[in-house]
Design a protein around this motif. Structure first.
Motif, short mmCIF file in Angstrom:
data_model
loop_
_atom_site.label_atom_id
_atom_site.label_comp_id
_atom_site.label_asym_id
_atom_site.label_seq_id
_atom_site.Cartn_x
_atom_site.Cartn_y
_atom_site.Cartn_z
N ILE A 55 0.83 -1.20 0.00
CA ILE A 55 0.00 0.00 0.00
C ILE A 55 0.87 1.25 0.00
O ILE A 55 0.59 2.20 -0.73
N GLU A 56 1.92 1.25 0.80
CA GLU A 56 2.82 2.41 0.85
C GLU A 56 3.39 2.70 -0.53
O GLU A 56 3.48 3.85 -0.96
N ARG A 57 3.80 1.67 -1.26
CA ARG A 57 4.38 1.86 -2.59
C ARG A 57 3.34 2.38 -3.57
O ARG A 57 3.61 3.26 -4.38
N VAL A 58 2.13 1.81 -3.53
CA VAL A 58 1.05 2.27 -4.41
C VAL A 58 0.72 3.73 -4.10
O VAL A 58 0.51 4.53 -5.01
N ALA A 65 -3.60 5.89 -9.48
CA ALA A 65 -4.18 6.73 -10.52
C ALA A 65 -4.27 6.03 -11.87
O ALA A 65 -5.09 6.40 -12.71
N THR A 66 -3.44 4.99 -12.09
CA THR A 66 -3.49 4.28 -13.37
C THR A 66 -4.81 3.55 -13.55
O THR A 66 -5.19 3.25 -14.68
N ASP A 67 -5.52 3.28 -12.44
CA ASP A 67 -6.84 2.66 -12.52
C ASP A 67 -7.95 3.70 -12.52
O ASP A 67 -9.13 3.35 -12.43
N GLY A 68 -7.58 4.97 -12.55
CA GLY A 68 -8.56 6.04 -12.55
C GLY A 68 -9.03 6.44 -11.16
O GLY A 68 -9.94 7.26 -11.04
N ALA A 69 -8.43 5.87 -10.13
CA ALA A 69 -8.81 6.23 -8.77
C ALA A 69 -8.27 7.60 -8.43
O ALA A 69 -7.17 7.97 -8.83
N SER A 71 -7.63 8.58 -5.33
CA SER A 71 -6.79 8.51 -4.14
C SER A 71 -6.43 7.07 -3.85
O SER A 71 -7.05 6.13 -4.37
N THR A 72 -5.44 6.92 -2.97
CA THR A 72 -5.08 5.57 -2.52
C THR A 72 -6.26 4.92 -1.83
O THR A 72 -6.54 3.74 -2.04
N ALA A 73 -6.95 5.68 -0.99
CA ALA A 73 -8.09 5.13 -0.25
C ALA A 73 -9.18 4.63 -1.20
O ALA A 73 -9.71 3.54 -1.01
N ALA A 74 -9.50 5.41 -2.21
CA ALA A 74 -10.52 4.99 -3.17
C ALA A 74 -10.08 3.72 -3.89
O ALA A 74 -10.88 2.79 -4.09
N TYR A 75 -8.83 3.68 -4.29
CA TYR A 75 -8.29 2.50 -4.96
C TYR A 75 -8.40 1.26 -4.07
O TYR A 75 -8.86 0.20 -4.51
N LEU A 76 -8.01 1.41 -2.81
CA LEU A 76 -8.04 0.26 -1.89
C LEU A 76 -9.45 -0.17 -1.55
O LEU A 76 -9.71 -1.37 -1.41
N ARG A 77 -10.36 0.78 -1.37
CA ARG A 77 -11.75 0.40 -1.10
C ARG A 77 -12.29 -0.44 -2.25
O ARG A 77 -12.96 -1.45 -2.03
N ASN A 78 -11.99 -0.03 -3.47
CA ASN A 78 -12.45 -0.77 -4.63
C ASN A 78 -11.79 -2.14 -4.73
O ASN A 78 -12.45 -3.15 -4.99
N LEU A 79 -10.49 -2.19 -4.52
CA LEU A 79 -9.74 -3.43 -4.65
C LEU A 79 -10.07 -4.43 -3.55
O LEU A 79 -10.24 -5.62 -3.81
N SER A 80 -10.18 -3.94 -2.32
CA SER A 80 -10.34 -4.83 -1.17
C SER A 80 -11.78 -5.07 -0.74
O SER A 80 -12.07 -6.06 -0.08
N GLY A 81 -12.65 -4.13 -1.06
CA GLY A 81 -14.02 -4.22 -0.57
C GLY A 81 -14.13 -3.89 0.90
O GLY A 81 -15.15 -4.14 1.53
N LYS A 82 -13.08 -3.32 1.46
CA LYS A 82 -13.05 -2.99 2.89
C LYS A 82 -13.56 -1.58 3.13
O LYS A 82 -13.59 -0.75 2.23
N ALA A 83 -13.93 -1.32 4.38
CA ALA A 83 -14.46 -0.02 4.78
C ALA A 83 -13.34 1.01 4.95
O ALA A 83 -12.16 0.66 5.01
N ASN A 84 -13.75 2.26 5.04
CA ASN A 84 -12.80 3.37 5.17
C ASN A 84 -11.82 3.19 6.32
O ASN A 84 -10.65 3.52 6.19
N GLY A 85 -12.29 2.70 7.47
CA GLY A 85 -11.41 2.54 8.63
C GLY A 85 -10.26 1.59 8.35
O GLY A 85 -9.11 1.88 8.67
N TRP A 86 -10.56 0.45 7.76
CA TRP A 86 -9.53 -0.53 7.42
C TRP A 86 -8.52 0.08 6.46
O TRP A 86 -7.31 -0.04 6.63
N VAL A 87 -9.05 0.76 5.44
CA VAL A 87 -8.19 1.37 4.42
C VAL A 87 -7.29 2.43 5.04
O VAL A 87 -6.07 2.44 4.84
N ALA A 88 -7.88 3.34 5.81
CA ALA A 88 -7.11 4.43 6.41
C ALA A 88 -6.00 3.91 7.32
O ALA A 88 -4.88 4.42 7.29
#
Length: 108
Positions: A55-58, A65-69, A71-88
């Motif tokens: 995650i730090e590297r991404v 941004a290459t996936d159109g996200a 932010s990192t948080a938006a990218y991770l929410r989409n990729l992982s299906g996890k909630a904001n707290g987990w992502v943050a």
């Protein structure tokens, strides 16, 4: 060569985790499950560290941004299906392990 190794080992990690999960069934004895649990928990900890480092590297390279996200948080929410707290938590921990806690990361 190194980056190809990262991808190959990540695929192996996923495959082994899936294989182990499939082997642990209601028919598995408690004794075998208990004996396996220490290694399973160590694998989970290693996976969490690898997650935070990836995650730090991404985040730092803006690869999200290459996936159109946006932010990192938006990218991770989409990729992982996890909630904001987990992502943050993981974004902040990935940054902290690199910037302020390298000894913690090394000892993890």
């Amino acid at each position: 060569m190194y980056e190809a190794d990262v991808l190959a080992v990540a695929a192996e990690f996923r495959a082994l985790g899936s294989r182990l999960a499939a082997l642990l069934t209601p028919g598995t004895s408690g004794a075998v499950a208990a004996e396996a649990l220490d290694d399973v928990l160590a694998g989970v900890r290693a996976g969490e560290l690898a997650t935070c480092r990836a995650i730090e590297r991404v985040d730092r390279t803006r690869e999200y941004a290459t996936d159109g996200a946006a932010s990192t948080a938006a990218y991770l929410r989409n990729l992982s299906g996890k909630a904001n707290g987990w992502v943050a938590e993981r974004v902040l921990l990935g940054r902290a392990l690199t910037d302020r806690m390298p000894a913690t990361g090394a000892g993890w």
